[in-house]
Design a protein around this motif. Structure first.
Motif, PDB file in Angstrom:
ATOM      1  N   LYS A   3     -10.903  -3.606 -20.543  1.00  0.00           N
ATOM      2  CA  LYS A   3     -11.588  -4.222 -19.407  1.00  0.00           C
ATOM      3  C   LYS A   3     -11.544  -3.239 -18.234  1.00  0.00           C
ATOM      4  CE  LYS A   3     -11.752  -8.489 -16.814  1.00  0.00           C
ATOM      5  NZ  LYS A   3     -11.239  -9.816 -16.606  1.00  0.00           N
ATOM      6  N   GLU A   4     -12.564  -3.287 -17.384  1.00  0.00           N
ATOM      7  CA  GLU A   4     -12.615  -2.399 -16.221  1.00  0.00           C
ATOM      8  C   GLU A   4     -11.838  -3.005 -15.060  1.00  0.00           C
ATOM      9  OE1 GLU A   4     -16.712  -1.554 -15.284  1.00  0.00           O
ATOM     10  OE2 GLU A   4     -16.787   0.046 -16.791  1.00  0.00           O
ATOM     11  N   PHE A   5     -11.023  -2.158 -14.434  1.00  0.00           N
ATOM     12  CA  PHE A   5     -10.268  -2.527 -13.248  1.00  0.00           C
ATOM     13  C   PHE A   5     -10.411  -1.414 -12.219  1.00  0.00           C
ATOM     14  CE2 PHE A   5      -8.163  -4.811 -16.633  1.00  0.00           C
ATOM     15  CZ  PHE A   5      -7.927  -6.051 -16.070  1.00  0.00           C
ATOM     16  N   TYR A   6     -10.155  -1.758 -10.981  1.00  0.00           N
ATOM     17  CA  TYR A   6     -10.074  -0.767  -9.920  1.00  0.00           C
ATOM     18  C   TYR A   6      -8.607  -0.706  -9.518  1.00  0.00           C
ATOM     19  CZ  TYR A   6     -15.094  -0.879  -9.882  1.00  0.00           C
ATOM     20  OH  TYR A   6     -16.412  -0.788 -10.257  1.00  0.00           O
ATOM     21  N   ILE A   7      -8.056   0.522  -9.543  1.00  0.00           N
ATOM     22  CA  ILE A   7      -6.634   0.655  -9.290  1.00  0.00           C
ATOM     23  C   ILE A   7      -6.375   1.566  -8.100  1.00  0.00           C
ATOM     24  CG2 ILE A   7      -5.980   0.179 -11.676  1.00  0.00           C
ATOM     25  CD1 ILE A   7      -5.625   3.191 -12.102  1.00  0.00           C
ATOM     26  N   GLN A   8      -5.274   1.272  -7.424  1.00  0.00           N
ATOM     27  CA  GLN A   8      -4.821   2.096  -6.310  1.00  0.00           C
ATOM     28  C   GLN A   8      -3.539   2.790  -6.753  1.00  0.00           C
ATOM     29  OE1 GLN A   8      -2.891   0.163  -2.987  1.00  0.00           O
ATOM     30  NE2 GLN A   8      -4.109   1.386  -1.565  1.00  0.00           N
ATOM     31  N   LEU A   9      -3.511   4.104  -6.564  1.00  0.00           N
ATOM     32  CA  LEU A   9      -2.343   4.904  -6.944  1.00  0.00           C
ATOM     33  C   LEU A   9      -1.749   5.545  -5.698  1.00  0.00           C
ATOM     34  CD1 LEU A   9      -3.949   6.796  -9.959  1.00  0.00           C
ATOM     35  CD2 LEU A   9      -2.608   4.682 -10.038  1.00  0.00           C
ATOM     36  N   THR A  19      -7.291  -4.519  -9.175  1.00  0.00           N
ATOM     37  CA  THR A  19      -8.232  -5.609  -8.953  1.00  0.00           C
ATOM     38  C   THR A  19      -9.456  -5.427  -9.858  1.00  0.00           C
ATOM     39  OG1 THR A  19      -9.557  -6.773  -7.278  1.00  0.00           O
ATOM     40  CG2 THR A  19      -9.341  -4.407  -7.008  1.00  0.00           C
ATOM     41  N   VAL A  20     -10.221  -6.482 -10.027  1.00  0.00           N
ATOM     42  CA  VAL A  20     -11.467  -6.376 -10.787  1.00  0.00           C
ATOM     43  C   VAL A  20     -12.641  -6.077  -9.865  1.00  0.00           C
ATOM     44  CG1 VAL A  20     -10.698  -7.841 -12.688  1.00  0.00           C
ATOM     45  CG2 VAL A  20     -11.863  -8.876 -10.719  1.00  0.00           C
ATOM     46  N   PHE A  21     -12.387  -6.071  -8.558  1.00  0.00           N
ATOM     47  CA  PHE A  21     -13.449  -5.848  -7.574  1.00  0.00           C
ATOM     48  C   PHE A  21     -13.460  -4.395  -7.114  1.00  0.00           C
ATOM     49  CE2 PHE A  21     -12.016 -10.260  -7.094  1.00  0.00           C
ATOM     50  CZ  PHE A  21     -13.200 -10.903  -7.446  1.00  0.00           C
ATOM     51  N   LYS A  22     -14.662  -3.845  -7.009  1.00  0.00           N
ATOM     52  CA  LYS A  22     -14.807  -2.490  -6.502  1.00  0.00           C
ATOM     53  C   LYS A  22     -14.263  -2.463  -5.074  1.00  0.00           C
ATOM     54  CE  LYS A  22     -18.076   1.259  -6.064  1.00  0.00           C
ATOM     55  NZ  LYS A  22     -19.443   1.710  -6.290  1.00  0.00           N
ATOM     56  N   THR A  23     -13.321  -1.554  -4.846  1.00  0.00           N
ATOM     57  CA  THR A  23     -12.627  -1.511  -3.564  1.00  0.00           C
ATOM     58  C   THR A  23     -12.528  -0.067  -3.105  1.00  0.00           C
ATOM     59  OG1 THR A  23     -11.321  -3.432  -4.255  1.00  0.00           O
ATOM     60  CG2 THR A  23     -10.486  -2.178  -2.397  1.00  0.00           C
ATOM     61  N   GLU A  24     -12.821   0.172  -1.837  1.00  0.00           N
ATOM     62  CA  GLU A  24     -12.772   1.527  -1.290  1.00  0.00           C
ATOM     63  C   GLU A  24     -11.368   2.111  -1.452  1.00  0.00           C
ATOM     64  OE1 GLU A  24     -13.363   3.817   2.951  1.00  0.00           O
ATOM     65  OE2 GLU A  24     -14.474   1.948   2.625  1.00  0.00           O
ATOM     66  N   GLY A  25     -11.320   3.351  -1.924  1.00  0.00           N
ATOM     67  CA  GLY A  25     -10.045   4.037  -2.101  1.00  0.00           C
ATOM     68  C   GLY A  25      -9.398   3.781  -3.452  1.00  0.00           C
TER      69      GLY A  25
END
Length: 92
Positions: A3-9, A19-25
């Motif tokens: 599944k596609e996720f947006y991750i912050q590292l 998150t599953v939502f496109k998020t800046e950064g």
């Protein structure tokens, strides 16, 4: 299942948010689903497109949490004793 996720590292590649939502950064990552329940506890790294548990970070995090829990428990015990003493003073 993938599944596609947006991750912050962070700067060390440690996962800090997901998150599953496109998020800046955040970066898009295709991850195995379901995700581990402790995914954002601060001891998973994102390496070569995969989440990798860093056991050393996990052990350190758990030790810190135990120390914190013990301090909080000791503080609560002191507060309870103080309240008992105040109640005893009031009720004679």
């Amino acid at each position: 299942m993938i599944k596609e996720f947006y991750i912050q590292l962070d700067s060390k590649g440690i996962l800090r948010d997901c998150t599953v939502f496109k998020t800046e950064g955040y970066i898009l990552a295709e991850l195995e689903f379901p995700l581990p329940g402790d995914i954002i506890c601060g001891y998973y790294k994102y390496v070569d497109g995969k989440l990798v548990l860093d056991q050393e970070l996990k052990t350190k995090s758990e030790e810190e949490q135990r120390r914190y829990d013990k301090e909080e428990f000791d503080n609560l015990k002191r507060e309870v004793e103080e309240l008992k003493n105040k109640i005893a003073e009031i009720t004679g």
